[in-house]
Design an enzyme around this catalytic site. Structure first.
Site, PDB file in Angstrom:
ATOM      1  N   HIS A   1     -25.585 -32.965  22.064  1.00  0.00           N
ATOM      2  CA  HIS A   1     -24.645 -33.497  23.055  1.00  0.00           C
ATOM      3  C   HIS A   1     -25.078 -32.985  24.431  1.00  0.00           C
ATOM      4  O   HIS A   1     -24.420 -32.142  25.046  1.00  0.00           O
ATOM      5  CB  HIS A   1     -23.215 -33.075  22.735  1.00  0.00           C
ATOM      6  CG  HIS A   1     -22.497 -34.043  21.852  1.00  0.00           C
ATOM      7  ND1 HIS A   1     -22.198 -35.331  22.238  1.00  0.00           N
ATOM      8  CD2 HIS A   1     -22.020 -33.925  20.586  1.00  0.00           C
ATOM      9  CE1 HIS A   1     -21.572 -35.953  21.267  1.00  0.00           C
ATOM     10  NE2 HIS A   1     -21.458 -35.125  20.241  1.00  0.00           N
TER      11      HIS A   1
ATOM     12  N   TYR B   1     -26.812 -52.599  31.503  1.00  0.00           N
ATOM     13  CA  TYR B   1     -25.418 -52.502  31.938  1.00  0.00           C
ATOM     14  C   TYR B   1     -25.218 -53.105  33.328  1.00  0.00           C
ATOM     15  O   TYR B   1     -26.121 -53.092  34.168  1.00  0.00           O
ATOM     16  CB  TYR B   1     -24.968 -51.047  31.972  1.00  0.00           C
ATOM     17  CG  TYR B   1     -24.935 -50.353  30.632  1.00  0.00           C
ATOM     18  CD1 TYR B   1     -24.996 -51.067  29.446  1.00  0.00           C
ATOM     19  CD2 TYR B   1     -24.838 -48.966  30.550  1.00  0.00           C
ATOM     20  CE1 TYR B   1     -24.955 -50.426  28.225  1.00  0.00           C
ATOM     21  CE2 TYR B   1     -24.795 -48.317  29.329  1.00  0.00           C
ATOM     22  CZ  TYR B   1     -24.861 -49.051  28.168  1.00  0.00           C
ATOM     23  OH  TYR B   1     -24.822 -48.412  26.965  1.00  0.00           O
TER      24      TYR B   1
ATOM     25  N   ASP C   1     -19.327 -34.684  24.060  1.00  0.00           N
ATOM     26  CA  ASP C   1     -18.434 -33.821  23.283  1.00  0.00           C
ATOM     27  C   ASP C   1     -17.252 -33.382  24.141  1.00  0.00           C
ATOM     28  O   ASP C   1     -16.105 -33.324  23.667  1.00  0.00           O
ATOM     29  CB  ASP C   1     -19.190 -32.613  22.723  1.00  0.00           C
ATOM     30  CG  ASP C   1     -19.982 -31.847  23.777  1.00  0.00           C
ATOM     31  OD1 ASP C   1     -20.176 -32.358  24.901  1.00  0.00           O
ATOM     32  OD2 ASP C   1     -20.419 -30.723  23.474  1.00  0.00           O
TER      33      ASP C   1
ATOM     34  N   GLU D   1     -16.497 -24.112  29.747  1.00  0.00           N
ATOM     35  CA  GLU D   1     -15.483 -24.737  28.898  1.00  0.00           C
ATOM     36  C   GLU D   1     -14.076 -24.691  29.491  1.00  0.00           C
ATOM     37  O   GLU D   1     -13.197 -25.415  29.018  1.00  0.00           O
ATOM     38  CB  GLU D   1     -15.516 -24.098  27.511  1.00  0.00           C
ATOM     39  CG  GLU D   1     -16.804 -24.444  26.761  1.00  0.00           C
ATOM     40  CD  GLU D   1     -16.902 -23.773  25.410  1.00  0.00           C
ATOM     41  OE1 GLU D   1     -17.219 -24.452  24.418  1.00  0.00           O
ATOM     42  OE2 GLU D   1     -16.666 -22.539  25.352  1.00  0.00           O
TER      43      GLU D   1
END
Length: 400
Positions: free
Chosen positions: A104, A301, A109, A376
């Site tokens: 990831h 895209y 994530d 985090e």
């Protein structure tokens, strides 16, 4: 904002931070490539089951959750992409990927975790919601693109989505900050393939053939003049040849060479201009050297264009939640691509950046890097921001 204030949202986000870290690390250890997110899908469904949030599967490995408020109102969608990258993780951290060659490295994530965190907060206050919240867990952003298949399956209907919000981590922005961009945020993309054909001959007698490698080298050089001499310098375009292959032996003139690359543009008119000029430049350069060139494109895209009113809402929420000094306004668009663009093309949408940089802990590497990691604590910021964006939008669009 009904009876729920930003202080309550922020407090709850901080309270669930240990859970957010646990969820993110679980996703991080078991990364899956686009359309292979089977374990990831099972985990997301397990978390939604624990919250009592109903859901349906979409686009194979995707999920759409639904939180229904106590009163009728607008419908907000929140999107988090699910897939990982084919990258071998470098750092030997305790939550390192357990799947060799997959990682990831783009922060998906964290995106899923922030979406689950926002869902947990919003579900806690659903008795006070006037409207609905759809939770888009989208597969395959890094590969074939999961947004369009989800849209074609009707995720923007029943109930009809009125606004959609998404976020992406950024190691250029410090943790505890966000970045917003008005208008055009990301480029469009097209994959480029050029087959250059010559004629075999002995390497010692080059006049006996037409060297496709030499022709291809001239084509590559000539392509660079398109951006520098054909595109208005006040507009952006990128032509990159990323792969070249051809030839069979060191003493044989190559008969065929394949070039593959990518085109990035911000405006539809420039997109078409660049594609037309590549066709002309490649064909005529090859012909001038006795060969030929066949150009093909695979459309990628579309451009991501934010809706300014929703960007205003995100900016205002960021300033109230984090402080005005912690909200960065980005002036320039990004030449990368993002298939959130299709959601924002169909309904009003706002995509913003979540800062995850922390130099003290070594969280400084860019996305798609084998050393990428994030602070985090930013997970609580992302969850709180998405919950607040939803609550404010529903309150401002509440049926009277």
């Amino acid at each position: 904002m009904s009876q729920v204030g930003k202080e309550q949202v922020w407090q709850q986000a901080q309270e669930i931070l240990p859970w957010l870290i646990e969820v993110r690390r679980d996703f991080h250890q078991y990364p899956e490539i686009g359309l292979e997110e089977f374990r990831t899908q099972e985990q997301v469904m397990r978390y939604l089951d624990e919250m009592g949030i109903p859901y349906t599967k979409s686009a194979g490995t995707g999920i759409v959750g639904l939180i229904q408020g106590a009163r009728p109102g607008a419908t907000v969608a929140l999107r988090g992409d699910m897939d990982a990258l084919p990258i071998l993780e470098a750092e030997d951290r305790e939550y390192r990927s357990k799947i060799p060659g997959k990682m990831h490295a783009c922060g998906h994530d964290a995106h899923m975790t922030c979406l689950l965190g926002a869902a947990r907060i919003l579900n806690h206050y659903k008795a006070e919601l006037a409207g609905n919240v759809k939770l888009f867990f989208q597969p395959a952003e890094e590969t074939v693109g999961g947004a369009l298949p989800m849209i074609k399956e009707g995720v923007l209907e029943n109930p009809k989505v009125d606004a959609v919000f998404g976020l992406h981590v950024s190691s250029e922005i410090p943790a505890g900050h966000i970045g917003v961009k008005y208008g055009q945020m990301n480029a469009s993309s097209d994959d480029l393939s050029i087959i250059v054909r010559g004629e075999n001959g002995h390497g010692a007698y080059p006049h006996s053939g037409r060297d496709a490698i030499v022709i291809a080298a001239h084509v590559i050089t000539a392509l660079q003049t398109i951006v520098s001499r054909n595109v208005d310098p006040r507009r952006a375009a990128v032509i990159t040849i990323g792969m070249i292959s051809g030839g069979t032996a060191n003493n044989i003139l190559a008969q065929e060479v394949k070039l593959t690359g990518t085109i990035r543009t911000l405006e539809p008119s420039v997109r078409e201009q660049v594609k037309e000029r590549i066709q002309e430049v490649a064909a005529l350069t090859a012909r001038a050297l006795g060969g030929e060139a066949e150009v093909t494109y695979e459309e990628g895209y579309t451009s991501l264009i934010n809706h300014d009113a929703l960007v205003d809402l995100v900016k205002r929420n960021g300033e109230e939640l984090l402080g005005e000094q912690h909200v960065r306004i980005n002036e320039l668009p990004n030449m990368g691509v993002e298939d959130f663009a299709y959601f924002a093309e169909n309904v009003p949408g706002a995509f913003f950046h979540l800062g995850v940089r922390n130099e003290e802990t070594g969280c400084v590497y860019p996305v798609h890097h084998p050393n990428f990691d994030l602070d985090e604590r930013s997970l609580a910021v992302g969850a709180a921001m998405q919950a607040l964006n939803t609550l404010v939008y529903l309150k401002e669009n509440e049926q009277r």
